[in-house]
Design an enzyme around this catalytic site. Structure first.
Site, short mmCIF file in Angstrom:
data_model
loop_
_atom_site.label_atom_id
_atom_site.label_comp_id
_atom_site.label_asym_id
_atom_site.label_seq_id
_atom_site.Cartn_x
_atom_site.Cartn_y
_atom_site.Cartn_z
CG ASP A 97 -22.17 58.47 -4.05
OD1 ASP A 97 -22.57 58.88 -2.95
OD2 ASP A 97 -20.98 58.58 -4.43
CB VAL A 98 -28.45 59.83 -3.04
CG1 VAL A 98 -28.92 59.44 -4.42
CG2 VAL A 98 -28.75 58.73 -2.03
CE LYS A 99 -20.66 61.32 -0.93
NZ LYS A 99 -20.75 60.89 -2.34
NE ARG A 100 -31.13 62.88 -1.94
CZ ARG A 100 -30.43 63.31 -2.97
NH1 ARG A 100 -29.18 63.67 -2.82
NH2 ARG A 100 -30.99 63.40 -4.17
CB THR A 127 -23.82 57.01 -0.06
OG1 THR A 127 -24.33 57.95 -1.02
CG2 THR A 127 -22.94 55.97 -0.78
#
Length: 282
Positions: A97-100, A127
């Site tokens: 879960d890094v939402k880059r 993510t």
């Protein structure tokens, strides 16, 4: 690459054999304290190692939240790398879960960091945020599919602030979130048994009013447990797409630690509740 090697196929197999459950590894300071651990790298390492021992090969997906490792700098990132390695060779997949999200060469660099098997941070999927345009994610999606890996694209998040952007209506008459879903549907078209690119839709949203019919990809549904989402609301929220939903718990499961047997029992309860809620009825 065979059909069974790509991310969507591996996720489908993991969910079918281990059940529809993702457990987020979110080592909040309060959670470390509740486990009797110090809020430092030593505590982080003990926490992550215990979660790995308890849940590897017992849940379909684990989802480390990168921020809680990054806050300790390079030593925290080393623990994150070790955590990812713990699940290598098991049936449990790692969604980081890094939402880059960025454009051009920067998006490509993120892809190299998280979706290249040569990288120590390589996960089964990550993510990503589409709010520079879904097209900006193309380097990430291309790298993922080339390596048999995946991505989950934010579509409808459960935080109240998200609605102002995600439910805004564009010139096409669709919401921003529906546009994201539709573009991901095109990426997944024709892929079996499940596409490699999924979407994130908060489990707290209930009947969200968006069309997932053609998605052909997994739906990561965070927010169950401590954030207020309930397993018994999943069927109403996702309807016919229920078999492709991956519900995600964090504190509801991890709060049962640090005892390994108790952690496993909490994960099993969450899994069984989700499986019952999502079961296809005749």
């Amino acid at each position: 690459m065979t059909a069974q090697e790509h991310f969507g196929a591996r996720l489908r197999a993991a969910m079918d054999t281990l059940g529809p459950l993702c457990v987020g590894i979110d080592p909040h300071p309060s959670l470390l304290a509740a486990w009797g651990l110090s809020d430092d790298v030593k505590g982080l390492e003990a926490f992550s190692r215990t979660v790995g021992e308890a849940l590897a090969d017992r849940v379909a997906v684990i989802k480390p939240q990168s921020a809680f490792f990054e806050r300790f700098g390079s030593r925290g990132i080393a623990v994150l790398e070790s955590t990812i390695r713990q699940f290598s060779g098991t049936r449990t997949l790692v969604v980081l879960d890094v939402k880059r999200g960025d454009i051009g060469s920067t998006a490509a660099a993120y892809a190299d960091a998280y979706l290249d098997p040569a990288s120590p941070l390589c996960a089964d999927a990550i993510t990503v945020s589409p709010y520079l345009g879904v097209g900006s994610l193309r380097p990430i999606i291309d790298k993922a599919t080339a390596n048999g890996l995946g991505a989950f694209v934010l579509a409808l998040t459960s935080n109240p602030e998200g609605a102002a952007v995600q439910r805004a209506v564009g010139a096409s008459g669709r919401t921003v979130a529906q546009t994201v879903i539709d573009e991901i549907s095109q990426v997944n078209a024709g892929v079996t048994p499940l596409g490699d690119v999924g979407v994130v839709i908060g489990a707290t949203l209930g009947q969200h009013g968006h069309d997932l019919t053609n998605l052909n990809g997994p739906i990561l549904a965070p927010g169950l447990g401590a954030q207020g989402g309930r397993a018994d609301g999943l069927r109403a929220a996702f309807g016919d797409q229920a078999p492709d939903v991956l519900p995600s718990y964090s504190r509801e499961v991890l709060g049962a630690g640090p005892d390994i047997a108790t952690l496993r029992a909490a994960a099993e309860r969450a899994r069984d509740e989700c499986a019952a809620a999502l079961a296809v009825t005749a």
